[in-house]
Design a protein around this motif. Sequence first.
Motif, PDB file in Angstrom:
ATOM      1  N   LEU A 110       0.828  -1.206   0.000  1.00  0.00           N
ATOM      2  CA  LEU A 110       0.000   0.000   0.000  1.00  0.00           C
ATOM      3  C   LEU A 110       0.862   1.256   0.000  1.00  0.00           C
ATOM      4  O   LEU A 110       1.915   1.302   0.626  1.00  0.00           O
ATOM      5  CB  LEU A 110      -0.916   0.028   1.222  1.00  0.00           C
ATOM      6  CG  LEU A 110      -2.007  -1.041   1.293  1.00  0.00           C
ATOM      7  CD1 LEU A 110      -2.794  -0.880   2.577  1.00  0.00           C
ATOM      8  CD2 LEU A 110      -2.938  -0.958   0.086  1.00  0.00           C
ATOM      9  N   SER A 111       0.393   2.277  -0.705  1.00  0.00           N
ATOM     10  CA  SER A 111       1.075   3.571  -0.664  1.00  0.00           C
ATOM     11  C   SER A 111       0.778   4.250   0.666  1.00  0.00           C
ATOM     12  O   SER A 111      -0.149   3.867   1.390  1.00  0.00           O
ATOM     13  CB  SER A 111       0.596   4.455  -1.817  1.00  0.00           C
ATOM     14  OG  SER A 111      -0.757   4.837  -1.611  1.00  0.00           O
ATOM     15  N   SER A 113      -0.532   7.126   1.165  1.00  0.00           N
ATOM     16  CA  SER A 113      -1.859   7.751   1.168  1.00  0.00           C
ATOM     17  C   SER A 113      -2.974   6.725   1.329  1.00  0.00           C
ATOM     18  O   SER A 113      -4.022   7.025   1.920  1.00  0.00           O
ATOM     19  CB  SER A 113      -2.074   8.554  -0.115  1.00  0.00           C
ATOM     20  OG  SER A 113      -1.314   9.738  -0.082  1.00  0.00           O
ATOM     21  N   GLU A 114      -2.761   5.521   0.814  1.00  0.00           N
ATOM     22  CA  GLU A 114      -3.764   4.478   1.043  1.00  0.00           C
ATOM     23  C   GLU A 114      -3.855   4.136   2.525  1.00  0.00           C
ATOM     24  O   GLU A 114      -4.937   3.842   3.037  1.00  0.00           O
ATOM     25  CB  GLU A 114      -3.421   3.243   0.218  1.00  0.00           C
ATOM     26  CG  GLU A 114      -3.643   3.422  -1.277  1.00  0.00           C
ATOM     27  CD  GLU A 114      -3.201   2.211  -2.071  1.00  0.00           C
ATOM     28  OE1 GLU A 114      -4.089   1.459  -2.538  1.00  0.00           O
ATOM     29  OE2 GLU A 114      -1.971   2.015  -2.222  1.00  0.00           O
ATOM     30  N   GLN A 117      -5.858   6.850   4.056  1.00  0.00           N
ATOM     31  CA  GLN A 117      -7.269   6.647   3.744  1.00  0.00           C
ATOM     32  C   GLN A 117      -7.882   5.577   4.646  1.00  0.00           C
ATOM     33  O   GLN A 117      -9.021   5.726   5.103  1.00  0.00           O
ATOM     34  CB  GLN A 117      -7.415   6.234   2.284  1.00  0.00           C
ATOM     35  CG  GLN A 117      -8.856   6.017   1.824  1.00  0.00           C
ATOM     36  CD  GLN A 117      -9.659   7.296   1.728  1.00  0.00           C
ATOM     37  OE1 GLN A 117      -9.661   7.962   0.710  1.00  0.00           O
ATOM     38  NE2 GLN A 117     -10.356   7.667   2.807  1.00  0.00           N
ATOM     39  N   ARG A 118      -7.141   4.508   4.911  1.00  0.00           N
ATOM     40  CA  ARG A 118      -7.633   3.476   5.821  1.00  0.00           C
ATOM     41  C   ARG A 118      -7.841   4.023   7.219  1.00  0.00           C
ATOM     42  O   ARG A 118      -8.760   3.618   7.933  1.00  0.00           O
ATOM     43  CB  ARG A 118      -6.651   2.301   5.868  1.00  0.00           C
ATOM     44  CG  ARG A 118      -6.715   1.390   4.665  1.00  0.00           C
ATOM     45  CD  ARG A 118      -5.923   0.111   4.886  1.00  0.00           C
ATOM     46  NE  ARG A 118      -6.122  -0.838   3.815  1.00  0.00           N
ATOM     47  CZ  ARG A 118      -5.666  -2.086   3.826  1.00  0.00           C
ATOM     48  NH1 ARG A 118      -4.993  -2.531   4.880  1.00  0.00           N
ATOM     49  NH2 ARG A 118      -5.875  -2.879   2.810  1.00  0.00           N
ATOM     50  N   LYS A 127      -4.275  12.399  -3.088  1.00  0.00           N
ATOM     51  CA  LYS A 127      -2.827  12.576  -2.979  1.00  0.00           C
ATOM     52  C   LYS A 127      -2.397  13.672  -3.938  1.00  0.00           C
ATOM     53  O   LYS A 127      -2.655  13.599  -5.135  1.00  0.00           O
ATOM     54  CB  LYS A 127      -2.107  11.271  -3.334  1.00  0.00           C
ATOM     55  CG  LYS A 127      -0.590  11.323  -3.150  1.00  0.00           C
ATOM     56  CD  LYS A 127      -0.230  11.399  -1.685  1.00  0.00           C
ATOM     57  CE  LYS A 127       1.246  11.145  -1.431  1.00  0.00           C
ATOM     58  NZ  LYS A 127       1.580  11.224  -0.001  1.00  0.00           N
ATOM     59  N   ASP A 157      -9.804   8.434  -5.232  1.00  0.00           N
ATOM     60  CA  ASP A 157     -10.848   7.494  -5.635  1.00  0.00           C
ATOM     61  C   ASP A 157     -12.186   8.154  -5.926  1.00  0.00           C
ATOM     62  O   ASP A 157     -13.151   7.453  -6.257  1.00  0.00           O
ATOM     63  CB  ASP A 157     -11.031   6.431  -4.541  1.00  0.00           C
ATOM     64  CG  ASP A 157      -9.811   5.529  -4.401  1.00  0.00           C
ATOM     65  OD1 ASP A 157      -9.083   5.363  -5.396  1.00  0.00           O
ATOM     66  OD2 ASP A 157      -9.591   5.000  -3.282  1.00  0.00           O
ATOM     67  N   LEU A 182      -6.520   6.527  -6.030  1.00  0.00           N
ATOM     68  CA  LEU A 182      -5.564   6.877  -4.981  1.00  0.00           C
ATOM     69  C   LEU A 182      -4.333   5.982  -5.042  1.00  0.00           C
ATOM     70  O   LEU A 182      -3.208   6.437  -4.800  1.00  0.00           O
ATOM     71  CB  LEU A 182      -6.238   6.758  -3.608  1.00  0.00           C
ATOM     72  CG  LEU A 182      -5.427   7.236  -2.412  1.00  0.00           C
ATOM     73  CD1 LEU A 182      -5.159   8.735  -2.490  1.00  0.00           C
ATOM     74  CD2 LEU A 182      -6.159   6.908  -1.104  1.00  0.00           C
ATOM     75  N   ALA A 183      -4.508   4.716  -5.366  1.00  0.00           N
ATOM     76  CA  ALA A 183      -3.375   3.791  -5.441  1.00  0.00           C
ATOM     77  C   ALA A 183      -2.336   4.246  -6.459  1.00  0.00           C
ATOM     78  O   ALA A 183      -1.137   3.977  -6.304  1.00  0.00           O
ATOM     79  CB  ALA A 183      -3.867   2.386  -5.784  1.00  0.00           C
TER      80      ALA A 183
END
Length: 216
Positions: A110-111, A113-114, A117-118, A127, A157, A182-183
């Motif tokens: 995962l990046s 930013s991901e 987001q989580r 991002k 997203d 986002l990914a």
Amino acid sequence: MATIGIIGAGKVGTAIARLAIAAGDEVLLVASPGAQYFEQIVALTVPGARAATLDEVADAAELTILAVPFGKVDTVPMNRFNGAVVVDASNHWEPVDGIPAILHGADAGLSSSELVQRLHPGVRLVKSLNHLGYHDMDTDGAPAGAANRRAVAVAGDHAAANATVAAFLDRIGFDAVDLGALAAGAVLQPGEQIFGRFVQREELAALALQEHEVAA
């Protein structure tokens, strides 16, 4: 004129604030809890901005920039920002941040930013602005249509949120390039070709596609 909230009043946050004020936006700046003499510091470093609280930003801002060190993103209470458009301008710098709590047990694929987001699933996270330095923000903004205008990527997203951020980037002096989900923002992180590099619209789009294909 839009109302822009900026969480974090360090070099990145204040550089973005100056750009937004120059573009005619109202800027609300939020400092770390317990910061002393913050109103006076804002008056000196970002004339025209207003020191504010998180609640004030949540109530008033049409766009909020998260400009705190990556190691502190999990300390920012974002529960009132559900549904709001928030730009993640942070980067994970291991020499500075170490291995913060947000990374413990995280999927290595995962990046950053991901992961943010989580942590804040209700936020419409985008991002952007992380792949250029604060000094570049102060010097590289240019009017729309300028021949050598710098490009800045957006990845998120939610198409409408990406469009909101793209419009803000254009207003403060940069061509926006929408990378999609986002990914896809993983190509903007430190160590990637785009990070810290002066690129224009076509080159940024090409580099992002190239890095995506390599990763795939």
